[in-house]
Design an enzyme around this catalytic site. Structure first.
Site: not given
Ligand code: HT7
Ligand code: ZN
Length: 855
Positions: A262, A296
């Site tokens: 996001e 997102e």
């Molecule tokens: N907030 C985002 C989390 C996320 C993430 C965490 C660890 C490694 C890679 C990652 N890519 C995205 C996704 C979400 O909850 O919207």
């Molecule tokens: Zn999220």
């Protein structure tokens, strides 16, 4: 590895109100110059400490003066600079290598693009910075790059200026006026095409929307764009939240560790959650695109405008945002089917996590590696906790609470406690006991007993609750939760309305007057609390509810429980009467008041792993046999019904309407039962569906049926599918996944061979998940034989760990369930965990999961 504890939280010693980043982009060597305006936070004499990972400072200046080597030091991988004043400009220069970044954290290359992933701690792999979510900065970003290779340059916020340089390079400048933590930083450079559109906000501001993909994928972005515009309108209508920048961009990339990210004004997505067309995406894929785009987008308020103080508060943004995206998807389609799907996911992923060695509270107390805490507990149980507050408060008071939360904490890094307090103050409720949902792990078990007092005409419902011990939490307190019930009069099949019971004590009785005869209990309607209900309802009562309950979730649940009772009894060696199950299915498919999507959900047998979850000791073979036989019997007994349903649900042309999606779902279910019936022509019917389908839902549904069989068309269908989609990575993932999930006696050998297929690669997380992630979720396949499945997954964990530890760590939990299996299987699983742990140089991601799994 060190353990990070929630109780150790301290406010940052230095703040960074402004940061200017200058990237000279290049796949092999990108130069990053960062200028940080730092200010001392409070009265202390501590040096500035900037996190870094794999970085070497090439130059450091403070207020424009270069530091000599004695004026800074490295503490591990962090850069430490003693500073004399309270405010300084600190500039560092580093070089990083995106093309060599296989972890996909920080700045990396994917399919010719350069892109970033900074949550949770990827920014420290780009430049030296206080990499923690409570340091909020305004960013200005300048990028220069080769114009032919990277004609598009995107970053957070709004575009400011751009231009050409000599040597075929060009530059662009983006500024983000909203202070944000560095985990929300993003840039993308590459040769991308744009689906450009616009949205006018409720206050009349115009926002340019862009979905950026490879040119060939442009026709597959319409659904994502519609989802984005629907989400923007929904957040205004339901939460009063308006978008705040002039531009909102989304980029799809092929290599991504998660679903999407996001980043402020520049969301980066795993391409599987953006691209959809009927030929390549199933209806489930379409729904996932809609849900993830919404998720997102909703983070812009729940996560970005109000962010997290520290990573222990992760569910503050994730639980709330999942609740918001679930509510959105329910409003866009069928609320009943959405709730059933969400509960199925919760039970499959979160209940399993909550009952195993990796159980943790919604607000954890400690971690080694934060990436391991992007779990079903943080996301899905977190969403259930928010949902319970919504249920307790009702929509208006919940909205008052959320308005207060956003008003109070806009521009801040907040805590879960801040959210609960805003709900208390805005909604007018005392949530003192309810807060236990944040601190106590484990799924509460509620025992429900209904008695009838003929003398007083009262029905008496006694609820008792117990929360099982979880790692580090042997004793639990009673929790507060809303349990929605109804009591049905048997003769009229009606009830006098729902009652919302507030369960707060270890045992509580509720009396309901006005019953001359014992009623039938419908409990946890709408799945009002994320708990397991143990009740003494008979098969006859469950059959009654599966025919008459007017709460769609409770009706589905009654049917599932009816099936589970038969299957669990059969596995335990009892002679079970399956006629009520078959009768309930027959009545359900004949009920013209029900829509197709609901029927398909209701008549589906519980999964093998869900059946296993009901048992202390899981016997995968007995479960498979019992479920397979019941499926075959349902198939054969209702064979004519399945034929008729399969024919009735054949569509004349493709549509994405709810009715058309429901019909496809039911058509696939009918095909499954018809195939299970053993009918001689079933294989040919499945192949015909596979061959003639004008959409991926029906084609993949048929392929799944064929892949689980040993019929003549199995190999042919798999070959045709492969050849047709060999150039489409997302569809090829389905080809791998369908075989890994198949109920085929040779699944183990098939997966083993697929791991050596020319299209298999460890460098793409989607591919790894579609083969080994799917296989480890295939209970019968994974636990087959002599532990060869465990060895295969452990080999992958070891091989993948040095490339992409986050993705490797996500394959560990299935091995951690060893206590639930017999001594031979359990011993073999443990041995594989120990073998992984003995690997030299193991990442802290995998180490944490394995150590906890062995404890
Ligand atoms: N907030 C985002 C989390 C996320 C993430 C965490 C660890 C490694 C890679 C990652 N890519 C995205 C996704 C979400 O909850 O919207
Ligand atoms: Zn999220």
């Amino acid at each position: 590895p060190a353990i990070i504890r929630r109780s150790d939280y301290r406010a940052p010693l230095w703040l960074v109100p402004d940061v200017a980043l200058d990237f000279a982009l290049d796949a092999d060597a990108t130069q990053v110059r960062a200028t940080l305006a730092v200010t001392r936070n409070g009265d202390h004499d501590q040096p500035l400490r900037l996190d870094g990972e794999g970085l070497v400072p090439l130059s450091i200046t403070v207020d424009g003066i270069a530091l000599t080597p004695d004026q800074w030091s490295m503490d591990g991988s962090a850069l430490v600079i003693p500073l004399s004043g309270n405010a300084h400009a600190v500039e560092t220069l580093v070089t990083i290598a995106p093309a060599a970044n296989t972890q996909l954290m920080g700045l990396y290359a994917s399919g010719g693009l350069l892109c970033t992933q900074c949550e949770a701690e990827g920014f420290r792999r780009i430049t030296f910075f206080p990499d923690r979510p409570d340091v909020l900065s305004r960013y200005s970003v300048r990028m220069t790059a080769d114009k032919a290779l990277y004609p598009v340059l995107l970053a957070n916020g709004d575009p400011v200026a751009s231009g050409d340089l000599e040597d075929g390079r060009h530059w662009a400048q983006w500024n983000d006026p909203f202070p944000k933590p560095c985990y929300l930083f993003a840039l993308v450079a590459g040769d991308l095409a744009c689906n450009a559109d616009g949205f006018t906000t409720m206050s009349g501001r115009k926002v340019s929307l862009g979905i950026w993909v490879k040119a060939a994928d442009l026709p597959r972005t319409a659904h994502a764009m519609k989802a984005l515009k629907d989400s923007m309108a929904w957040d205004e209508r339901v939460y009063g939240r308006e978008y705040d920048l002039a531009a909102f961009n989304i980029v799809a990339v092929a290599d991504f560790n998660f679903g999407a990210m996001e980043n402020k004004g520049l969301n980066i997505f795993n391409s599987r959650y953006i691209l959809a067309d009927p030929e390549t995406a199933t209806d489930m894929d379409y729904d996932a695109v809609e849900g993830v785009v919404a998720h997102e987008y909703f983070h812009n308020w729940s996560g970005n405008r109000v962010t997290c103080r520290d990573w222990f508060q992760l569910s503050l943004k994730e639980g709330f945002t999942v609740f918001r995206d679930q509510s959105f998807s329910a409003d866009m389609g069928s609320p009943a089917v959405k709730r059933i799907d969400d509960v199925r996911i919760l039970r499959a992923a979160q209940f399993q996590e909550d009952s195993g060695p990796l159980a943790h509270p919604v607000r954890p107390e400690s971690y080694m590696e934060i990436s391991n805490f992007y779990t079903a507990t943080i996301y899905n149980k977190g969403a259930e906790v928010i949902r319970m507050m919504h249920t307790l408060l009702g929509p208006e008071r919940f909205r008052a609470g959320s308005d207060l939360y956003f008003d109070r904490h806009d521009g801040q890094a907040a805590t879960c406690e801040d959210f609960v307090k805003a709900m208390e103050d805005g909604g007018g409720i005392d949530l003192t006991q309810f807060r236990l949902w944040y601190s106590q792990a484990g799924t509460p078990r509620i025992n429900a007993t209904l008695t009838h007092d003929a003398a007083t005409g009262e029905a008496i419902l006694t609820l008792s609750q117990a929360v099982p011990p979880t790692p580090g939490q042997p004793d639990k307190k009673p929790m507060a939760m809303p349990i929605r019930i109804a009591l049905f009069d048997r003769a009229s099949a009606r009830h006098h309305g729902d009652a919302l019971l507030h369960l707060t004590q270890a045992e509580q009785s509720f009396r309901f007057p006005g019953f001359s005869a014992p009623p039938v209990l419908s409990i946890n309607r709408g799945f009002s609390a994320p708990v397991v209900i143990d009740s003494d309802r008979s098969q006859a009562d469950l059959a009654f509810l599966s025919a008459h309950d007017d709460d769609p979730f409770a009706r589905y649940e009654a049917m599932q429980q009816l099936m589970v009772n038969v299957l669990v009894g059969t596995v335990a060696g009892q002679a079970m009467d399956d006629t009520p199950v078959i009768a309930a299915i027959r009545d359900t498919i004949a009920d013209s008041k029900l829509d197709d999507a609901f029927i398909a959900e209701a008549i589906r047998l519980p999964s093998e792993s869900y059946i296993g979850d009901q048992m202390l000791l899981v016997d995968p073979d007995a479960i498979h046999l019992a479920r397979d036989r019941l499926q075959a019997k349902i198939g054969a007994t209702l064979e004519q019904e399945w034929r008729a349903l399969h024919a009735r649900t054949e569509a004349n042309g493709f549509s994405l309407s709810s009715a058309a999606k429901g019909a496809r779902k039911l058509r696939n279910t009918a095909l499954l039962y018809l195939s299970a019936s053993g009918a001689k022509d079933a294989d040919a019917i499945a192949f015909a569906q596979f061959d003639r389908a004008d959409n991926m839902t029906e084609r993949q549904g048929a392929l799944a049926v064929l892949a689980s069989g040993i019929g003549d068309h199995r190999e042919a269908a798999l070959d045709i599918f492969y050849n047709r989609y060999a150039d489409d990575a997302l569809v090829l993932d389905k080809w791998f996944q369908t075989q890994a999930l198949a109920f085929h006696p040779d699944t183990l050998a098939i997966v083993d061979a697929l791991g050596r297929h020319k299209d298999f690669t460890l460098s793409n997380p989607n591919r790894v998940r579609s083969l080994y992630g799917a296989f480890a979720a295939n209970q019968w396949g994974f636990h087959q034989g002599d532990g060869a499945g465990y060895r295969m997954v452990a080999d992958i964990v070891i091989a993948l760990d040095s490339l992409n530890p986050q993705t490797a760590a996500r394959l560990v939990p299935p091995l951690g369930r060893w206590r639930r299996f017999d001594a031979v299987r359990g011993g073999a699983m443990r041995a594989e965990l120990e073998r992984i742990l003995a690997t030299p140089g193991l990442s802290k991601d995998v180490t944490e999961q394995v150590v906890k799994s062995l404890e």
